[in-house]
Design an enzyme around this catalytic site. Sequence first.
Site, PDB file in Angstrom:
ATOM      1  N   SER A  34      62.696  44.493  28.706  1.00 13.19           N
ATOM      2  CA  SER A  34      62.050  44.905  29.954  1.00 13.19           C
ATOM      3  C   SER A  34      62.310  46.344  29.983  1.00 13.19           C
ATOM      4  O   SER A  34      63.539  46.717  29.985  1.00 13.19           O
ATOM      5  CB  SER A  34      62.385  44.187  31.075  1.00 13.19           C
ATOM      6  OG  SER A  34      61.742  44.647  32.048  1.00 13.19           O
ATOM      7  N   CYS A 159      39.756  44.718  32.781  1.00 14.02           N
ATOM      8  CA  CYS A 159      40.260  44.106  33.902  1.00 14.02           C
ATOM      9  C   CYS A 159      39.514  44.677  34.975  1.00 14.02           C
ATOM     10  O   CYS A 159      39.739  45.840  35.463  1.00 14.02           O
ATOM     11  CB  CYS A 159      41.991  44.184  34.064  1.00 14.02           C
ATOM     12  SG  CYS A 159      42.595  43.344  35.334  1.00 14.02           S
ATOM     13  N   CYS A 353      40.718  32.948  39.577  1.00 14.17           N
ATOM     14  CA  CYS A 353      40.573  34.073  40.085  1.00 14.17           C
ATOM     15  C   CYS A 353      40.488  33.896  41.547  1.00 14.17           C
ATOM     16  O   CYS A 353      39.462  33.462  42.064  1.00 14.17           O
ATOM     17  CB  CYS A 353      39.608  35.181  39.381  1.00 14.17           C
ATOM     18  SG  CYS A 353      39.710  36.769  39.911  1.00 14.17           S
ATOM     19  N   LYS A 388      44.960  33.951  48.741  1.00 16.25           N
ATOM     20  CA  LYS A 388      45.598  34.786  47.866  1.00 16.25           C
ATOM     21  C   LYS A 388      46.986  35.305  48.601  1.00 16.25           C
ATOM     22  O   LYS A 388      47.906  35.131  47.834  1.00 16.25           O
ATOM     23  CB  LYS A 388      44.861  36.098  47.581  1.00 16.25           C
ATOM     24  CG  LYS A 388      45.428  37.068  46.470  1.00 16.25           C
ATOM     25  CD  LYS A 388      44.400  38.004  46.015  1.00 16.25           C
ATOM     26  CE  LYS A 388      45.509  38.666  45.025  1.00 16.25           C
ATOM     27  NZ  LYS A 388      44.479  39.628  44.001  1.00 16.25           N
TER      28      LYS A 388
END
Length: 425
Positions: A34, A159, A353, A388
């Site tokens: 990472s 996106c 989504c 969300k």
Amino acid sequence: MANIVILGAGLGGLIAAYEIKKTLGRDHQVSIISETDYYQFQPSNPWVMVGWRDRKDITVDLAKPLRKRNVNLIVGRAEKVDPANKCVRMPDGSQVEYDYLVIATGPELAFDDVEGLGPNGHTQSVCHIDHAEAGASAFETFCKNPGSIVIGAAQGASCFGPAYETAMIIETELRKRKIRDQVPMTFITPEPYIGHLGLDGVGDTKGLLESEMRNRHIKWITNARVLKAEADMVRVEELNEDGSVKQIHELSTRYTMLMPPFRGVAAVRDVEGLVNPKGFVVTDEFQRNPRWPNIFGIGVCIAIPPMGKTPVPVGVPKTGFMIESMVEATARNIAQLIEGTQPTHKASWNAICLADFGDGGVAFVAQPQIPPRNVNWSASGGWVHLAKAGFEKYFLHKLRTGQSETFYENAALGLLKAHKLKDHS
């Protein structure tokens, strides 16, 4: 003992580390490379931009949960993947060797594809927590002297959800501050229509998103190709269906957020047989690279053909549920290879989504993500905002405590059951 290395610690990479370790057990080594020692929950970056979240709310220190899962964390930037020698080369000259490599880097943000684009240019971004924090500072300055806003995506982006979310969340915050009447807003996108999302729409996303924009007095331009971004203007070509120029717009702006084009990261670009011309990893139906069968690709870094020809190229998004299914297939296929059998597991490529609009939102479930679909459903309402926020809290808690489970699958099944679609799951 097999040595599995995961390149990238974003959504795909981190849950891959958890899932592969769980699947293979203690007898095999799993390492993750990472660039940073933390994970950032990118879906919350639009909230950061308006001050509803800050860095500590949406980041996870990687050391403790990975140690709990017995996953080795290597912090550093990968210089180049070397498939012939089965290693990842690092900038200091060292190398990380592997038996199996899982590439989960996400994309490189190609701000340089459009003049003036990006945090070093004249536009804001929600693609990284650092960008969102800079955007939040610029937003506070903007609110002291409000004017026009331009939000959207540049050509080459794949996106679109964060662009819609940012537009709606900013609009909600402007109303809360009672300055919405001073801010003309325009949404620009390469999509052929509002709500296309790179998926040719899901359910009635076209109608739902157009309705939201009309209700919020947000104008829009589709089939848009950004030519140049300046401090106070965005120059855009609007194309006809045949690709000819319909109109050139010079949009006045005091605050601009545009999703950038994506390309593959430098560590894999130009590696023969591994990537396509844009640097995205080529994979087969088992998430495996055909030329280098001990290398797997998951998430935004893999190559997926567009849905079809559009006046401006529109990429296919890789949503969380879709990425999670890639992770599960990859973990099981690596296990099969270690056992001496051929891989048989395929990702479902289903999509869920939750697009938050600050005081409402739009949700959709697509099974599979690419049409034709068995489930093609969308809905809107205030419950999406609450859902969300709840998912954010649940997801980050699970990551911080090192727990491995099917986050998005559980969320998708919950939605399907709530809306009586469970028979199609």
